[in-house]
Design a protein around this motif. Structure first.
Motif, PDB file in Angstrom:
ATOM      1  N   MET A   1       4.060   9.490  -1.010  1.00  0.00           N
ATOM      2  CA  MET A   1       3.264   8.337  -1.447  1.00  0.00           C
ATOM      3  C   MET A   1       2.856   7.511  -0.229  1.00  0.00           C
ATOM      4  SD  MET A   1       4.321   5.407  -4.222  1.00  0.00           S
ATOM      5  CE  MET A   1       3.214   4.083  -4.646  1.00  0.00           C
ATOM      6  N   ARG A   2       1.685   6.880  -0.291  1.00  0.00           N
ATOM      7  CA  ARG A   2       1.222   6.041   0.804  1.00  0.00           C
ATOM      8  C   ARG A   2       0.898   4.657   0.258  1.00  0.00           C
ATOM      9  NH1 ARG A   2       0.197   8.431   5.495  1.00  0.00           N
ATOM     10  NH2 ARG A   2      -1.216   6.774   6.183  1.00  0.00           N
ATOM     11  N   LEU A   3       1.131   3.645   1.072  1.00  0.00           N
ATOM     12  CA  LEU A   3       0.820   2.275   0.677  1.00  0.00           C
ATOM     13  C   LEU A   3      -0.684   2.098   0.482  1.00  0.00           C
ATOM     14  CD1 LEU A   3       2.956  -0.079   2.954  1.00  0.00           C
ATOM     15  CD2 LEU A   3       3.300   0.412   0.546  1.00  0.00           C
ATOM     16  N   THR A   4      -1.016   1.307  -0.502  1.00  0.00           N
ATOM     17  CA  THR A   4      -2.398   0.852  -0.687  1.00  0.00           C
ATOM     18  C   THR A   4      -2.395  -0.661  -0.607  1.00  0.00           C
ATOM     19  OG1 THR A   4      -2.255   0.610  -3.085  1.00  0.00           O
ATOM     20  CG2 THR A   4      -2.803   2.811  -2.231  1.00  0.00           C
ATOM     21  N   ASP A   5      -3.579  -1.233  -0.687  1.00  0.00           N
ATOM     22  CA  ASP A   5      -3.663  -2.695  -0.589  1.00  0.00           C
ATOM     23  C   ASP A   5      -2.988  -3.388  -1.769  1.00  0.00           C
ATOM     24  OD1 ASP A   5      -4.957  -2.525   1.777  1.00  0.00           O
ATOM     25  OD2 ASP A   5      -6.964  -2.966   0.976  1.00  0.00           O
ATOM     26  N   GLU A   6      -2.771  -2.667  -2.864  1.00  0.00           N
ATOM     27  CA  GLU A   6      -2.169  -3.286  -4.046  1.00  0.00           C
ATOM     28  C   GLU A   6      -0.684  -2.957  -4.209  1.00  0.00           C
ATOM     29  OE1 GLU A   6      -5.086  -1.442  -4.309  1.00  0.00           O
ATOM     30  OE2 GLU A   6      -6.228  -3.301  -4.039  1.00  0.00           O
ATOM     31  N   THR A   7      -0.168  -2.040  -3.423  1.00  0.00           N
ATOM     32  CA  THR A   7       1.206  -1.578  -3.618  1.00  0.00           C
ATOM     33  C   THR A   7       2.206  -2.710  -3.344  1.00  0.00           C
ATOM     34  OG1 THR A   7       0.570   0.647  -2.930  1.00  0.00           O
ATOM     35  CG2 THR A   7       2.925   0.147  -2.969  1.00  0.00           C
ATOM     36  N   ARG A   8       3.114  -2.892  -4.314  1.00  0.00           N
ATOM     37  CA  ARG A   8       4.182  -3.875  -4.179  1.00  0.00           C
ATOM     38  C   ARG A   8       5.523  -3.161  -4.267  1.00  0.00           C
ATOM     39  NH1 ARG A   8       2.192  -9.189  -5.799  1.00  0.00           N
ATOM     40  NH2 ARG A   8      -0.010  -8.997  -6.379  1.00  0.00           N
ATOM     41  N   LEU A   9       6.548  -3.806  -3.743  1.00  0.00           N
ATOM     42  CA  LEU A   9       7.881  -3.238  -3.821  1.00  0.00           C
ATOM     43  C   LEU A   9       8.322  -3.102  -5.272  1.00  0.00           C
ATOM     44  CD1 LEU A   9       9.839  -2.278  -1.628  1.00  0.00           C
ATOM     45  CD2 LEU A   9      10.962  -4.512  -1.729  1.00  0.00           C
ATOM     46  N   SER A  10       7.819  -3.991  -6.118  1.00  0.00           N
ATOM     47  CA  SER A  10       8.197  -3.957  -7.539  1.00  0.00           C
ATOM     48  C   SER A  10       7.591  -2.773  -8.271  1.00  0.00           C
ATOM     49  CB  SER A  10       7.768  -5.263  -8.228  1.00  0.00           C
ATOM     50  OG  SER A  10       6.368  -5.442  -8.068  1.00  0.00           O
TER      51      SER A  10
ATOM     52  N   THR B   1       7.433 -10.009  -3.752  1.00  0.00           N
ATOM     53  CA  THR B   1       6.354 -10.612  -4.562  1.00  0.00           C
ATOM     54  C   THR B   1       4.949 -10.188  -4.135  1.00  0.00           C
ATOM     55  OG1 THR B   1       6.260 -12.581  -3.136  1.00  0.00           O
ATOM     56  CG2 THR B   1       7.743 -12.643  -5.048  1.00  0.00           C
ATOM     57  N   GLU B   2       4.743  -9.874  -2.868  1.00  0.00           N
ATOM     58  CA  GLU B   2       3.387  -9.669  -2.361  1.00  0.00           C
ATOM     59  C   GLU B   2       3.082  -8.180  -2.137  1.00  0.00           C
ATOM     60  OE1 GLU B   2       1.290 -12.105  -2.116  1.00  0.00           O
ATOM     61  OE2 GLU B   2       2.817 -13.606  -2.648  1.00  0.00           O
ATOM     62  N   PRO B   3       1.778  -7.819  -2.195  1.00  0.00           N
ATOM     63  CA  PRO B   3       1.405  -6.466  -1.776  1.00  0.00           C
ATOM     64  C   PRO B   3       1.806  -6.267  -0.306  1.00  0.00           C
ATOM     65  CG  PRO B   3      -0.409  -7.534  -2.924  1.00  0.00           C
ATOM     66  CD  PRO B   3       0.622  -8.596  -2.672  1.00  0.00           C
ATOM     67  N   LEU B   4       2.397  -5.153   0.011  1.00  0.00           N
ATOM     68  CA  LEU B   4       3.008  -4.977   1.324  1.00  0.00           C
ATOM     69  C   LEU B   4       1.992  -4.704   2.442  1.00  0.00           C
ATOM     70  CD1 LEU B   4       6.089  -2.798   0.301  1.00  0.00           C
ATOM     71  CD2 LEU B   4       6.049  -5.227   0.862  1.00  0.00           C
TER      72      LEU B   4
ATOM     73  N   GLN C   1      -1.552  -8.174   8.401  1.00  0.00           N
ATOM     74  CA  GLN C   1      -1.643  -9.545   8.879  1.00  0.00           C
ATOM     75  C   GLN C   1      -0.664  -9.787  10.030  1.00  0.00           C
ATOM     76  OE1 GLN C   1      -0.665 -12.529   5.985  1.00  0.00           O
ATOM     77  NE2 GLN C   1      -0.974 -14.234   7.403  1.00  0.00           N
ATOM     78  N   ALA C   2       0.552  -9.253   9.882  1.00  0.00           N
ATOM     79  CA  ALA C   2       1.557  -9.430  10.938  1.00  0.00           C
ATOM     80  C   ALA C   2       1.109  -8.772  12.231  1.00  0.00           C
ATOM     81  CB  ALA C   2       2.891  -8.862  10.473  1.00  0.00           C
ATOM     82  N   ILE C   3       0.527  -7.584  12.125  1.00  0.00           N
ATOM     83  CA  ILE C   3       0.053  -6.871  13.321  1.00  0.00           C
ATOM     84  C   ILE C   3      -1.112  -7.634  13.941  1.00  0.00           C
ATOM     85  CG2 ILE C   3      -1.058  -4.741  14.119  1.00  0.00           C
ATOM     86  CD1 ILE C   3       0.636  -3.259  11.956  1.00  0.00           C
TER      87      ILE C   3
ATOM     88  N   VAL D   1       7.227  -6.918  10.466  1.00  0.00           N
ATOM     89  CA  VAL D   1       6.792  -5.528  10.314  1.00  0.00           C
ATOM     90  C   VAL D   1       7.995  -4.611  10.135  1.00  0.00           C
ATOM     91  CG1 VAL D   1       5.680  -3.581  11.485  1.00  0.00           C
ATOM     92  CG2 VAL D   1       4.631  -5.856  11.563  1.00  0.00           C
ATOM     93  N   ALA D   2       9.025  -4.812  10.924  1.00  0.00           N
ATOM     94  CA  ALA D   2      10.203  -3.953  10.816  1.00  0.00           C
ATOM     95  C   ALA D   2      10.850  -4.090   9.443  1.00  0.00           C
ATOM     96  CB  ALA D   2      11.205  -4.299  11.918  1.00  0.00           C
ATOM     97  N   PHE D   3      10.974  -5.322   8.944  1.00  0.00           N
ATOM     98  CA  PHE D   3      11.635  -5.550   7.656  1.00  0.00           C
ATOM     99  C   PHE D   3      10.822  -4.952   6.507  1.00  0.00           C
ATOM    100  CE2 PHE D   3      12.525  -8.076   3.846  1.00  0.00           C
ATOM    101  CZ  PHE D   3      13.912  -8.015   3.793  1.00  0.00           C
ATOM    102  N   LEU D   4       9.547  -5.299   6.444  1.00  0.00           N
ATOM    103  CA  LEU D   4       8.734  -4.822   5.326  1.00  0.00           C
ATOM    104  C   LEU D   4       8.563  -3.308   5.359  1.00  0.00           C
ATOM    105  CD1 LEU D   4       5.922  -7.544   5.117  1.00  0.00           C
ATOM    106  CD2 LEU D   4       8.066  -7.400   3.825  1.00  0.00           C
ATOM    107  N   THR D   5       8.395  -2.758   6.585  1.00  0.00           N
ATOM    108  CA  THR D   5       8.238  -1.299   6.696  1.00  0.00           C
ATOM    109  C   THR D   5       9.510  -0.597   6.258  1.00  0.00           C
ATOM    110  OG1 THR D   5       6.681  -1.571   8.532  1.00  0.00           O
ATOM    111  CG2 THR D   5       7.682   0.593   8.266  1.00  0.00           C
ATOM    112  N   ALA D   6      10.663  -1.102   6.682  1.00  0.00           N
ATOM    113  CA  ALA D   6      11.932  -0.470   6.316  1.00  0.00           C
ATOM    114  C   ALA D   6      12.162  -0.537   4.808  1.00  0.00           C
ATOM    115  CB  ALA D   6      13.083  -1.152   7.065  1.00  0.00           C
ATOM    116  N   MET D   7      11.834  -1.656   4.184  1.00  0.00           N
ATOM    117  CA  MET D   7      12.014  -1.770   2.741  1.00  0.00           C
ATOM    118  C   MET D   7      11.100  -0.781   2.011  1.00  0.00           C
ATOM    119  SD  MET D   7      14.379  -4.040   2.164  1.00  0.00           S
ATOM    120  CE  MET D   7      14.195  -4.841   0.554  1.00  0.00           C
ATOM    121  N   ALA D   8       9.845  -0.685   2.471  1.00  0.00           N
ATOM    122  CA  ALA D   8       8.925   0.264   1.829  1.00  0.00           C
ATOM    123  C   ALA D   8       9.376   1.701   2.063  1.00  0.00           C
ATOM    124  CB  ALA D   8       7.517   0.056   2.381  1.00  0.00           C
ATOM    125  N   ASP D   9       9.920   1.947   3.239  1.00  0.00           N
ATOM    126  CA  ASP D   9      10.400   3.284   3.593  1.00  0.00           C
ATOM    127  C   ASP D   9      11.574   3.676   2.705  1.00  0.00           C
ATOM    128  OD1 ASP D   9      11.066   5.642   4.841  1.00  0.00           O
ATOM    129  OD2 ASP D   9      11.366   4.786   6.828  1.00  0.00           O
TER     130      ASP D   9
END
Length: 985
Positions: free
Chosen positions: A1-10, A82-85, A91-93, A124-132
């Protein structure tokens, strides 16, 4: 699976991981409750019974790093749940890339820039690791996001530093709005950063160059130091730990010669380094290089220019040895034991990530020069391209791709635990369970099974790329020379034996065993060489420059028509190996002689070879015995060529080993020449008499001139000859054979046959090049001269230079009565009292003409340099010619220049000047003899074999070339002063 602009952790529909333990769950929940007090989103999560809550609790229980990050920056947890990842990551990059920009930030101090970069890295490290961990993304997107962040952070740091350098008056930028544009500052990302495959806790490998042509440094003389300071600040910005953490640990050790170069070097210096000294491991490193920051177009241009260095035009199997030396664990063991899981290094260990990378890189180095399609940076893309172009099959590409990303996932989770730069699996069951759960396995056993399967797949595929090795045992260690790869044990053994470049030596010996040379094409030859190799390496390893000596031996082997005879000879006579080392490390000319005439080795079997120098008498006996069985004229000449080559070679070996000096060698080379010329003259006379009969009262003698006359021949010298003759009766007489000839034609024919006998090339080589230009009237005169004509010419017509030449004239062979007449004639000519002023003028003019027409190339042209050998010879000849007018004693016969000088200089030169000249002559002679023995052509220290440089220093009695050059300049200046003071009225 790959992230999209709408993908959320939920969006996760099931928790793919499980918590480490219930104890950990309770501890995580306690931390979450603390965070929830100030963050409504977290409080809402806690009261839910959702998959997302289960996931967050499990993730934090498995990764202390994620849990600590959430405690320090709870807003990141709120964003994550809560937010799309993907928009948040982008934005962080983007914030990282703009961290330097005054248009976006009120505070652009270095501290503020550093803080922004660290906050971006944490997000970036936190959000990427959670999505991973949630399996919303895979390793491809994980590494891409981390790489994008690193590029952004380095780019921002460079822009900040360039702007800061402009503010401090060090540089003038082309565009302050875009500081890096046109700056000539090149930042290359290497390794995983360049390939876009960065880890969570990777170092970033950078190489920084600057282009002086960009002209941004206000003081070009300080450019290197200015930009080096800038890079030091770049390192601090990236890796210094502050309250906000760090961005990336930064490594600049991949730059050229990192122990001796500044942190930033000019592109010209870099290009010169790579073209002249670049290593194979650097070629491998630059496969993944990418211009990531600074003046990116300039970086891309630099990499294009570097392409011929990285990807060579021809197939480059030899490079593989060096590449493998980077990885000492490269030795592939097929099925000897099980791969351990606990403590296994998933990057460097057997079946690990590095083997997949090397699998790809070795083939890129081999074929990338011819196939631009094989120059991609990323591992997966290259595996696909290797399959598409037929280098590997699709199944191999698929298996290795899947294995690569599985192992990268394991690597990421190892690092995700505590943000440590490690690739090693835990040793304990409890910690290994943490990795297994993070990978989504039910227990460590299932994880271990999957991991071992992957590691064995990689090991098998990697092993299939290279042949399994056969080993030769030695007391010093194993020696492995089959297959396409190097065994670390073999390299260690070679290094222990004394070789500095064991990889190159290993590759060379593999070439022997592959039968690529004519000398090793037969099975028997390879078997003999295989048996000889351990001892060969041992003896070569003991030499001062073992690598160079063995590689020259390889050149010698490559030209041999056959090898069994030589390998047998060396195998049965170990003493010869020491001599071989001397020859191969210093004397390519002798090596060529051995290659062309292996029979010269026969003389080296004599145990007396280095114990004594053969006398003229013993040489005469040896040559006569060698000729005794010859029945035909051509056979005699061939045998003369064989014995002459052997004896000159053996004299050369004595000179090479220091058993004799230059003057002794000159006399020995001359003895051989005398005897060969005498034997050739006898053979020619027999041939002439067979065809044309005997000339009534005919007598022949050969005058040796130049270095032949003065016993100063070197190996390979020409011989200067004059053939004198006489006969009874008048000019109408003819020879008495079936084809009678008059005197002129008879003795001319004899001379021509003698020249041909000595200088005609045959399968056995050439005896000597013959120079007849010193005969009366030079090339315009007849090739043979009657003694009376010779005397008349010398008395009435000869130029001063011809009388100078007579000072070194010596009868080499021939009729003894004619020889005595010639000696008497020469002696009378030299005893004549001459006009000193006229002789001085002639000698000085002649030296000036030579200097004008034949200028010396450098200080090593010992013959032609001012104050060189010609000056010394002219001094000796001048003093001889003017000696009778000054009442000086003359030598009784031709002799070496130094001995002649010691006699004629008495009363004509002060002792100190004579000592200086004799010292210079000894030095010149020693060096000249060694150089002429070892190489054809002039001596160039930059091109000469290292062993020859050592020999030249030994010959000049100096510790190094610099000292020797200074000594030669001192001596030559002194000799020139003495020449100018001596050659005067």
């Amino acid at each position: 699976m790959r992230l999209t602009d709408e993908t959320r952790l939920s969006d996760i529909c099931a928790c793919k991981i499980r918590p480490l333990s219930q104890t950990e769950v309770k501890s995580v929940l306690s931390d979450l409750k603390d965070i929830a007090r100030d963050h409504h989103d977290v409080a809402k999560l806690l009261v839910s019974e959702s998959v997302l809550k289960d996931f967050v609790v499990a993730a934090f229980s498995l990764s202390p790093f994620l849990r600590d990050t959430a405690r320090v920056s709870p807003e990141l947890l709120s964003i994550a749940i809560t937010e799309p990842l993907l928009p948040e990551l982008r934005q962080a990059i983007a914030e990282a890339r703009g961290a330097w920009d005054p248009a976006l930030n009120a505070d652009v101090s270095e501290a503020a820039v550093m803080a922004r970069l660290r906050r971006a890295k944490r997000k970036v490290a936190f959000l990427t690791a959670m999505a991973d961990l949630a399996k919303l993304i895979d390793g491809r997107q994980t590494t891409a996001l981390l790489s994008d962040l690193a590029e952004a952070a380095v780019g921002a740091a460079m822009d900040h530093l360039l702007l800061s350098a402009e503010a401090s008056g060090k540089v003038k930028l082309k565009d302050s709005i875009r500081p890096s544009a046109g700056s000539g500052m090149i930042v290359l990302g290497m390794g995983k950063l360049g390939a876009g495959e960065l880890n969570y806790s990777s170092d970033i490998d950078l190489v920084v160059f600057f282009d002086p042509q960009a002209e941004i440094a206000l003081d070009p003389g300080e450019a290197t130091e200015t930009f080096a300071r800038l890079v030091r600040r770049l390192i601090r910005i990236m890796q210094e730990r502050t309250a906000d953490g760090y961005v990336f640990r930064t490594d600049l050790r991949l730059r050229p010669d990192p122990g001796a170069t500044p942190l930033a070097i000019s592109v010209d210096s870099a290009m010169l380094y790579y073209e002249s000294r670049g290593q194979n491991w650097e070629r491998a490193a630059f496969i993944k290089a990418k211009a990531i920051a600074g003046d990116v177009p300039a970086g891309e241009s630099f990499l294009r220019e570097l392409t011929p260095f990285v990807f060579r035009k021809y197939l480059d199997y030899a490079a593989i040895a060096d590449i493998h030396s980077i990885k000492r664990q490269i030795h592939v063991h097929k099925g000897h034991w099980e791969i351990a899981v606990k403590g296994h290094n998933v990057k460097l260990g057997r079946g690990g990530i590095r083997e997949i990378e090397f699998f790809v890189q070795t083939q890129q180095l081999i074929a990338g020069g011819r196939m631009p399609a094989l120059r991609l940076r990323s591992t997966e893309a290259m595996l696909q391209e290797l399959a598409r172009t037929g280098w590997i099959d699709v199944a191999t590409a698929t298996e290795l791709t899947e294995a690569y990303w599985f192992l990268r996932d394991v690597e990421h989770r190892i690092q995700m635990v505590r943000d440590e730069q490690t690739h090693v699996l835990p040793e304990t069951e409890a910690e290994l369970r943490r990795i297994a759960f993070m990978m989504g396995f039910a227990d460590t056993a299932a994880f271990a099974d999957a991991l071992v399967t992957v590691l064995k797949t990689v090991e098998r595929r990697y092993g299939d790329l290279f042949e399994q090795e056969a080993k030769l045992s030695t007391e010093g260690g194993n020696l492995v020379f089959t297959g396409q790869r190097d065994d670390p044990d073999t390299l260690a053994t070679l290094r222990k034996l004394g070789f500095q470049r064991p990889e190159a030596i290993s590759q060379t010996i593999r070439t022997w065993h592959y039968g690529r040379y004519r000398a090793t094409q037969s099975v028997e030859a390879r078997e003999r060489l295989t048996e000889l190799t351990p001892e060969l390496l041992k003896v070569f390893g003991e030499s001062k420059r073992a690598d160079e000596a063995l590689l020259r031996f390889d050149t010698f082997l490559s030209g041999l028509p056959a090898g069994i005879q030589l390998f047998s000879l060396l195998g049965n006579n170990p003493r010869l190996l020491s001599l071989i080392v001397n020859v191969m490390s210093s004397a390519p000319r002798l090596a060529e002689i051995i290659a062309a005439r292996p029979h010269v080795f026969d003389g080296m079997l004599d145990p007396r070879l280095l114990a004594e120098l053969p006398t003229r008498t013993s040489l005469a006996e040896r040559i006569a015995a060698f000729l005794s069985g010859a029945r035909h004229y051509e056979e005699v000449l061939d045998r003369l060529r064989i014995i002459a080559a052997e004896q000159r070679f053996l004299i050369g070996i004595r000179l090479l080993t220091g058993t004799i000096g230059g003057a002794q060698a000159g006399r020995a080379f001359t003895h051989v020449a005398d005897l060969i010329i005498e034997a050739a003259l006898c053979a020619v006379q027999r041939e002439i008499e067979a065809a044309h009969g005997v000339f009534p009262g005919g007598r022949v003698a050969v005058l040796g001139m130049g270095k032949l006359g003065s016993f100063e021949l070197t190996d390979g010298s020409d011989v200067d000859l004059i053939l004198l003759y006489d006969y009874e009766g008048n000019a109408a007489s003819e020879s008495d054979g079936p084809k009678p000839l008059d005197a002129t034609r008879y003795f001319a024919r004899m001379t021509q046959r003698l020249i041909a006998a000595l200088s005609a090339p045959t399968a056995e080589g050439v005896l000597y090049e013959v120079d007849m230009r010193l005969r009366p009237s030079g090339n315009k005169g007849p090739v043979a001269t009657r003694i009376a004509s010779f005397a008349k010419y010398q008395e009435e017509e000869a130029w001063t230079w011809e009388h100078m030449a007579l000072t070194r004239a010596r009868v080499v062979c021939g009729d003894e009565s004619l020889a005595e007449e010639a000696r008497t004639t020469i002696c009378k000519l030299l005893e004549r009292k001459r006009d000193v002023s006229a002789i001085a003028k002639d000698v000085a003019e002649m030296r000036a003409l030579i200097e004008q027409e034949k200028a010396p190339k450098d200080i090593w042209d010992l013959k032609l340099i001012p104050g060189g050998l010609i000056d010394i010879e002219f001094i000796a000849q001048f003093l001889t010619l003017v000696g009778p007018a000054r009442g000086a004693e003359l030598p009784a016969a031709a002799m070496p220049t130094g001995e002649a000088l010691a006699i004629v200089a008495r009363g004509q030169m002060d002792p100190n000047s004579l000592d200086t000249i004799l010292q210079a002559l000894r030095t010149y002679t020693e060096i000249s003899q060694i150089v002429r023995l070892c190489i054809d052509g002039p001596f160039d220290p930059k091109e000469a074999p290292a062993g020859l440089v050592d020999l030249v220093c030994r010959a000049g009695d100096c510790p190094d070339l610099k000292t020797l050059e200074a000594e030669l300049r001192r001596l030559s200046k002194a000799v020139r002063r003495i020449f100018q003071a001596t050659v005067t009225a």
